[in-house]
Design an enzyme around this catalytic site. Structure first.
Site, PDB file in Angstrom:
ATOM      1  N   LYS A 170      -3.966   3.421 -39.682  1.00 30.14           N
ATOM      2  CA  LYS A 170      -4.497   4.535 -40.717  1.00 30.14           C
ATOM      3  C   LYS A 170      -5.783   4.960 -40.608  1.00 30.14           C
ATOM      4  O   LYS A 170      -6.670   4.255 -40.007  1.00 30.14           O
ATOM      5  CB  LYS A 170      -4.089   3.866 -42.019  1.00 30.14           C
ATOM      6  CG  LYS A 170      -4.152   5.046 -43.013  1.00 30.14           C
ATOM      7  CD  LYS A 170      -2.692   5.305 -43.252  1.00 30.14           C
ATOM      8  CE  LYS A 170      -2.638   6.502 -44.292  1.00 30.14           C
ATOM      9  NZ  LYS A 170      -1.006   6.550 -44.683  1.00 30.14           N
ATOM     10  N   GLY A 174       2.264  13.650 -59.469  1.00 31.19           N
ATOM     11  CA  GLY A 174       1.656  14.149 -57.922  1.00 31.19           C
ATOM     12  C   GLY A 174       2.540  15.228 -57.600  1.00 31.19           C
ATOM     13  O   GLY A 174       3.611  15.008 -57.491  1.00 31.19           O
ATOM     14  N   GLY A 228       1.397  17.032 -54.502  1.00 35.11           N
ATOM     15  CA  GLY A 228       1.106  17.136 -53.302  1.00 35.11           C
ATOM     16  C   GLY A 228       2.438  17.565 -52.352  1.00 35.11           C
ATOM     17  O   GLY A 228       3.477  17.724 -53.079  1.00 35.11           O
ATOM     18  N   ASN A 229       2.263  17.693 -51.038  1.00 40.15           N
ATOM     19  CA  ASN A 229       3.288  17.840 -50.195  1.00 40.15           C
ATOM     20  C   ASN A 229       4.467  16.943 -50.544  1.00 40.15           C
ATOM     21  O   ASN A 229       5.457  17.678 -50.676  1.00 40.15           O
ATOM     22  CB  ASN A 229       2.690  17.532 -48.664  1.00 40.15           C
ATOM     23  CG  ASN A 229       4.137  17.386 -47.886  1.00 40.15           C
ATOM     24  OD1 ASN A 229       4.636  16.463 -47.806  1.00 40.15           O
ATOM     25  ND2 ASN A 229       4.207  18.272 -46.822  1.00 40.15           N
ATOM     26  N   GLY A 266       5.343  14.864 -53.339  1.00 36.41           N
ATOM     27  CA  GLY A 266       5.984  15.127 -54.735  1.00 36.41           C
ATOM     28  C   GLY A 266       6.631  16.273 -54.909  1.00 36.41           C
ATOM     29  O   GLY A 266       7.723  16.383 -55.314  1.00 36.41           O
ATOM     30  N   TYR A 267       6.004  17.556 -54.442  1.00 32.86           N
ATOM     31  CA  TYR A 267       6.691  18.690 -54.643  1.00 32.86           C
ATOM     32  C   TYR A 267       7.855  18.944 -54.009  1.00 32.86           C
ATOM     33  O   TYR A 267       8.862  19.426 -54.397  1.00 32.86           O
ATOM     34  CB  TYR A 267       5.514  19.891 -54.225  1.00 32.86           C
ATOM     35  CG  TYR A 267       6.201  21.347 -54.113  1.00 32.86           C
ATOM     36  CD1 TYR A 267       6.631  21.889 -55.433  1.00 32.86           C
ATOM     37  CD2 TYR A 267       6.430  21.879 -53.110  1.00 32.86           C
ATOM     38  CE1 TYR A 267       7.260  22.924 -55.322  1.00 32.86           C
ATOM     39  CE2 TYR A 267       7.179  23.127 -53.169  1.00 32.86           C
ATOM     40  CZ  TYR A 267       7.337  23.637 -54.306  1.00 32.86           C
ATOM     41  OH  TYR A 267       8.102  24.994 -54.277  1.00 32.86           O
TER      42      TYR A 267
HETATM   43  N1  GLU Z   1       0.894   9.744 -44.046  1.00 34.98           N
HETATM   44  C1  GLU Z   1       2.129   9.573 -43.792  1.00 34.98           C
HETATM   45  C2  GLU Z   1       2.635   7.987 -44.225  1.00 34.98           C
HETATM   46  O1  GLU Z   1       1.897   7.469 -45.160  1.00 34.98           O
HETATM   47  C3  GLU Z   1       2.675   9.998 -42.544  1.00 34.98           C
HETATM   48  C4  GLU Z   1       2.425   9.043 -41.320  1.00 34.98           C
HETATM   49  C5  GLU Z   1       2.653   9.683 -40.067  1.00 34.98           C
HETATM   50  O2  GLU Z   1       3.498  10.682 -39.965  1.00 34.98           O
HETATM   51  O3  GLU Z   1       2.513   9.110 -38.977  1.00 34.98           O
HETATM   52  O4  GLU Z   1       3.563   7.596 -44.058  1.00 34.98           O
END
Ligand code: GLU
Length: 382
Positions: A78, A190, A192-193, A195-196
């Site tokens: 991450k 929420g 965002g992408n 939740g929506y």
């Molecule tokens: N940020 C998203 C998650 O937390 C997607 C991560 C990704 O596609 O690599 O799962």
């Protein structure tokens, strides 16, 4: 098991940029490469004022579990930048995105580490990052970032994928608990992408969306909302709370309202020992990463409230990221139909595997998911 306690590698760096008013500012950037036993490190990059090393580490660990839960051949990582993107110009965000890549270019790559969007990052961010990466490395596979715009090698269906995967998880738990869409209500925290898109799918399937929120506040209406209408208001006026004629609440209050399914789709630590006992839902569907603290988890389990854990409920995003990466490496472009027809069985099988462990061992769904995932990771490490 010990090898899963600490990340393989931690990158912590400064991203200095010149702001639009010509002042210099520096932002803290991170990438935690937690585990790659099952494949390249994989996980999003978050832009948020709360980002710090501890948060990125926790999120990276959950990615390790998540990719193992859905069985895609990827590890977990991450990234993040400690920044409030709402206070910055687009040009400044572009500089931060490119600055992040300039720092990390030697440590990422199609077979090494494949970032993606997360909170406050999106296909545009990925496009800047990919462009910077290509300039530095001459790599043309486009497989170092996922969640890109379609024209830049993105996958059909990636934008909705997390919400879509959450919806498949909802269908599965609804079937187990005999919840019918027409008589079930949902609160989504929420907008965002994730939740929506989830709210739209659930609404279209006949569920009643009775509560919604964004970072400014929440609205509740027992008669239900049309999420597309609410999103329009948010875009026009700035927040869901600008929607007239319904009950206005704080985000905290929203979580305690009457509903059958509570879907936190915002930040971590929303359900805690202070409010978990007040949850009225029979299912908590974790579309966010880490919305429930361990103490809250126990309270919910004792109250016989099913928590469909983040590592399953929001794994649709990384699963379609895997498809995107695979398409890039094979130089293919799949239709949305193809993508969805591959996503659905993966989500449903992951749910069934976890449900079986839950029934066999009388464990909550999170413990079941972790048990299953850790087995897979350890066997890959061996
Ligand atoms: N940020 C998203 C998650 O937390 C997607 C991560 C990704 O596609 O690599 O799962």
């Amino acid at each position: 098991m010990n090898k899963l306690k600490e990340p393989n590698k931690v990158h912590e760096f400064d991203i200095p940029i010149t702001m639009d008013d010509n002042t210099k500012k520096s932002f803290k950037g991170y990438r935690v490469q937690f585990n790659n036993a099952r494949g390249p490190y994989k996980g999003g990059i978050r832009f948020h004022p709360q980002v710090d090393l501890d948060e990125v580490k926790a999120l990276a660990f959950w990615m390790v579990i998540k990719t193992a839960v859905v069985g895609v051949p990827l590890g977990g990582g991450k990234g993040g930048v400690e920044v409030n993107p709402k206070e910055l110009k687009e040009t400044e965000l572009e500089k931060i995105s490119r600055g992040w890549v300039a720092e990390m270019a030697d440590h990422i790559g199609p077979r090494v580490d494949v970032p993606a969007p997360d909170i406050n990052t999106n296909p545009q961010t990925m496009e800047w990052m990919l462009d910077e990466y290509e300039k530095i490395t001459n790599d043309t596979t486009r497989a170092t970032f996922t969640g890109k715009p379609i024209e830049s090698g993105g996958s059909e269906g990636r934008e909705q994928a997390t919400g879509q995967g959450g919806f498949y998880a909802l269908e599965e738990i609804a079937q187990k608990l005999d919840l019918k869409p027409e008589s079930s209500s949902i609160i989504v925290q929420g907008l965002g992408n994730v939740g929506y898109n989830f709210a739209v799918l659930a609404h279209n399937a006949g569920y009643k969306i009775v509560g919604m929120s964004d970072s400014k506040g929440a609205i509740y209406n027992a008669g239900g909302f049309d999420p597309e209408e609410i999103q329009k208001i948010k875009k026009e006026k700035g927040s869901v709370v600008d929607f007239e004629g319904v009950i206005k609440l704080t985000n905290e209050e929203l979580l305690e309202q009457e509903c059958d399914i509570l879907a936190p789709a915002a930040l971590e630590n929303q359900l805690t020992s202070a409010n978990a006992a007040k949850v009225k839902a029979s299912v908590v569907l974790e579309l966010a990463n880490g919305p429930t603290t361990p103490k809250a988890d126990k309270i919910l389990w004792d109250k016989k409230i099913y928590v469909v854990p983040d590592v399953l409920a929001n794994a649709g995003g990384v699963t379609v990221s895997y498809f995107e990466w695979d398409q890039n490496l094979k130089n293919q472009h799949w239709t949305e139909q193809e993508v969805l027809s591959k996503l659905e069985p993966i989500m449903k099988k992951a749910f069934q595997d976890i449900w079986k462990a839950h029934v066999d061992h009388n464990m909550d769904l999170r413990t079941s998911a972790f048990m299953l995932a850790v087995k897979r990771i350890i066997s890959a490490m061996k």
